[in-house]
Design a protein around this motif. Structure first.
Motif, short mmCIF file in Angstrom:
data_model
loop_
_atom_site.label_atom_id
_atom_site.label_comp_id
_atom_site.label_asym_id
_atom_site.label_seq_id
_atom_site.Cartn_x
_atom_site.Cartn_y
_atom_site.Cartn_z
N LEU A 119 50.89 46.37 28.24
CA LEU A 119 49.81 45.40 28.01
C LEU A 119 48.97 45.25 29.28
CD1 LEU A 119 48.59 43.38 26.01
CD2 LEU A 119 50.16 41.65 26.92
N CYS A 120 49.64 45.24 30.42
CA CYS A 120 48.92 45.16 31.70
C CYS A 120 47.99 46.34 31.87
CB CYS A 120 49.93 45.11 32.85
SG CYS A 120 49.21 45.42 34.48
N ASP A 121 48.50 47.56 31.61
CA ASP A 121 47.66 48.75 31.76
C ASP A 121 46.47 48.71 30.81
OD1 ASP A 121 49.51 49.56 33.59
OD2 ASP A 121 50.51 51.00 32.29
N ALA A 122 46.70 48.26 29.58
CA ALA A 122 45.61 48.20 28.60
C ALA A 122 44.54 47.22 29.05
CB ALA A 122 46.16 47.79 27.23
N PHE A 123 44.94 46.03 29.51
CA PHE A 123 43.97 45.05 29.99
C PHE A 123 43.22 45.57 31.21
CE2 PHE A 123 46.18 41.42 27.73
CZ PHE A 123 45.08 41.06 26.99
N PHE A 124 43.94 46.25 32.11
CA PHE A 124 43.27 46.74 33.31
C PHE A 124 42.25 47.83 32.97
CE2 PHE A 124 42.80 49.53 36.98
CZ PHE A 124 42.45 48.61 37.95
N MET A 125 42.60 48.73 32.09
CA MET A 125 41.65 49.77 31.69
C MET A 125 40.44 49.16 30.99
SD MET A 125 42.74 52.56 32.87
CE MET A 125 44.23 53.36 33.48
N LEU A 126 40.68 48.17 30.13
CA LEU A 126 39.58 47.49 29.46
C LEU A 126 38.70 46.76 30.47
CD1 LEU A 126 38.17 46.69 26.83
CD2 LEU A 126 39.76 44.77 26.65
N PHE A 127 39.36 46.12 31.44
CA PHE A 127 38.61 45.46 32.51
C PHE A 127 37.73 46.45 33.26
CE2 PHE A 127 38.85 45.18 37.18
CZ PHE A 127 37.95 44.15 37.40
N GLY A 128 38.28 47.63 33.59
CA GLY A 128 37.52 48.63 34.32
C GLY A 128 36.29 49.08 33.55
N VAL A 129 36.46 49.30 32.26
CA VAL A 129 35.33 49.74 31.44
C VAL A 129 34.25 48.66 31.38
CG1 VAL A 129 34.61 50.35 29.10
CG2 VAL A 129 36.70 51.33 30.06
N VAL A 130 34.67 47.41 31.10
CA VAL A 130 33.70 46.32 31.00
C VAL A 130 33.03 46.08 32.35
CG1 VAL A 130 33.43 43.84 30.55
CG2 VAL A 130 34.93 45.23 29.10
N PHE A 131 33.79 46.13 33.43
CA PHE A 131 33.24 45.91 34.77
C PHE A 131 32.16 46.94 35.08
CE2 PHE A 131 32.94 46.24 39.32
CZ PHE A 131 33.13 44.96 39.80
N ILE A 132 32.46 48.20 34.87
CA ILE A 132 31.51 49.26 35.21
C ILE A 132 30.28 49.20 34.32
CG2 ILE A 132 31.20 51.77 35.22
CD1 ILE A 132 34.13 51.97 36.14
N VAL A 133 30.48 48.93 33.03
CA VAL A 133 29.33 48.86 32.11
C VAL A 133 28.42 47.69 32.48
CG1 VAL A 133 28.66 48.37 29.73
CG2 VAL A 133 30.46 50.03 30.20
N THR A 134 29.01 46.53 32.78
CA THR A 134 28.19 45.35 33.08
C THR A 134 27.60 45.38 34.48
OG1 THR A 134 30.21 44.15 33.72
CG2 THR A 134 29.42 43.86 31.46
N ARG A 135 28.38 45.80 35.48
CA ARG A 135 27.93 45.72 36.87
C ARG A 135 27.12 46.93 37.32
NH1 ARG A 135 31.37 41.66 39.32
NH2 ARG A 135 32.21 40.51 37.56
N LEU A 136 27.39 48.10 36.73
CA LEU A 136 26.63 49.30 37.12
C LEU A 136 25.62 49.72 36.06
CD1 LEU A 136 29.35 51.58 38.80
CD2 LEU A 136 27.91 49.80 39.82
N GLY A 137 25.70 49.12 34.88
CA GLY A 137 24.77 49.46 33.82
C GLY A 137 23.81 48.32 33.50
N ILE A 138 24.36 47.26 32.91
CA ILE A 138 23.51 46.15 32.45
C ILE A 138 22.87 45.42 33.62
CG2 ILE A 138 23.51 43.96 31.20
CD1 ILE A 138 25.77 45.03 29.48
N TYR A 139 23.66 45.18 34.68
CA TYR A 139 23.13 44.40 35.80
C TYR A 139 21.90 45.04 36.44
CZ TYR A 139 22.98 41.79 40.21
OH TYR A 139 22.58 41.03 41.28
N PRO A 140 21.94 46.30 36.87
CA PRO A 140 20.74 46.86 37.52
C PRO A 140 19.59 47.10 36.55
CG PRO A 140 22.46 48.53 37.33
CD PRO A 140 23.08 47.23 36.94
N PHE A 141 19.88 47.53 35.31
CA PHE A 141 18.81 47.89 34.39
C PHE A 141 18.29 46.72 33.57
CE2 PHE A 141 21.15 51.88 35.08
CZ PHE A 141 20.10 52.67 35.53
N TRP A 142 19.01 45.60 33.60
CA TRP A 142 18.58 44.42 32.84
C TRP A 142 18.21 43.28 33.77
CZ3 TRP A 142 21.99 40.32 30.20
CH2 TRP A 142 21.25 39.61 29.26
N ILE A 143 19.14 42.92 34.67
CA ILE A 143 18.90 41.79 35.57
C ILE A 143 17.94 42.17 36.69
CG2 ILE A 143 19.94 40.10 37.11
CD1 ILE A 143 20.67 39.69 34.19
N LEU A 144 18.29 43.20 37.47
CA LEU A 144 17.43 43.59 38.59
C LEU A 144 16.05 44.05 38.13
CD1 LEU A 144 19.87 45.48 41.00
CD2 LEU A 144 19.07 43.12 41.09
#
Length: 327
Positions: free
Chosen positions: A203-228
């Motif tokens: 369960l820990c590994d699953a949450f961490f992998m999901l966290f990694g995907v969401v983090f990268i999508v939001t911080r490296l995708g949505i944030y620069p192309f939407w917010i910035l």
């Protein structure tokens, strides 16, 4: 105390700390008065003075450093508190922004600026977030000092500066987008830490992998192309180069630089997890391993072996059992 602790006890988490160092007046005096991580020359001197093997002295200092760390139960309670806050504030933000016009069209953040009403829901959203990040700023100095201490300190300064600055300048519309975006992944990391404290490794590994995907999508995708995009270009187009434009966007770009650094650490941790079959190490924590191999270290390591994660955290940031340490 009344919710997290009973949950931890029901999950079998004991209120026991790491192995305690054998009482020794000479080594204790060196530890408290001179250094917590002696170099090779001092280790040799202590070895001759005590007639102890150097490896045994290294083990004593490691145990002495670790015995001041919080217990697994304490870290579980802290992570559960943060998980509760992050999850609650994220859903509050989504529910609030879902009916906000600027959530669907970022140009609405700048229409009729600065004469935009400050609703009570928006006000409480801002105040709650600001209070929480101030608490993180203060607790960072009393929490375990991790290798990303400076990065987290800069992050908290930039976040508090942005929240305060945007509130004072009534840029609260775009501010809510930034806050909600950052809350989207944080509760997943805390959930991974909780699962690891409770020894639910899959369960820990699953949450961490999901966290990694969401983090990268939001911080490296949505944030620069939407917010910035809206703060750098749409605001310039709609309201012009206002005097604080450079400061405001400078802080936002600083956050983006931190996002890149953390994304690199997350990807490195995830890649190791894929190779080893589990999330076993985070590159930002300072809780030391109890493995015998780590007793034979070079002088340059100075006791910063990592066996756990946060965030964190902190990457924030930021589990016991030799894997995570909670920020």
């Amino acid at each position: 105390r009344f919710i997290a602790k009973p949950c931890a006890i029901n999950l079998g988490i004991q209120d026991s700390g790491p192995h305690r160092a054998q009482p020794n007046a000479i080594l204790e005096k060196v530890f408290t008065s001179i250094t917590k991580s002696p170099d090779g020359k001092r280790l040799e001197g202590l070895s001759k003075q005590l007639d102890w093997d150097v490896r045994k002295i290294q083990r004593w200092f490691r145990h002495r450093r670790n015995q001041d760390k919080p217990t697994t139960l304490t870290k579980f309670c802290e992570s559960m508190w943060r998980f509760t806050f992050y999850l609650s504030i994220f859903f509050y933000g989504i529910r609030f922004l879902w009916t906000a016009p600027w959530f669907w069209d970022t140009r609405q953040c700048w229409y009729n600026y600065p004469f935009q009403p400050l609703t009570s829901r928006l006000y409480y959203y801002y105040i709650l977030e600001l209070a929480f990040y101030w608490s993180l700023m203060f607790s960072q100095f009393t929490d375990i000092k991790r290798k990303d201490f400076l990065i987290m300190f800069v992050h908290h300064l930039a976040t508090i500066g942005l929240i305060t600055f945007s509130y004072m300048n009534n840029m609260v519309r775009v501010g809510t987008l930034v806050l909600c975006l950052h809350d989207a992944s944080d509760f997943l990391l805390e959930a991974a830490k909780l699962a690891n404290y409770a020894k639910y490794q899959r369960l820990c590994d699953a949450f961490f992998m999901l966290f990694g995907v969401v983090f990268i999508v939001t911080r490296l995708g949505i944030y620069p192309f939407w917010i910035l995009n809206t703060t750098l270009f749409e605001s310039w187009e709609l309201i012009g180069p206002y005097p604080s434009w450079w400061l405001f966007n400078g802080l936002l770009v600083t956050l983006q630089v931190l996002h890149i650094i953390w994304s690199y650490l997350i990807i490195r941790t995830a890649s190791k997890a894929l190779v080893r079959g589990k999330v076993s190490k985070d590159d930002r924590s300072d809780v030391e391993s109890s493995s015998e191999e780590e007793d034979v270290t070079s002088n340059s390591t100075k006791g910063i072996f990592s066996t756990s994660s946060n965030g964190s955290n902190r990457l924030n940031g930021h589990v016991a059992g030799g894997q995570w340490t909670g920020e």
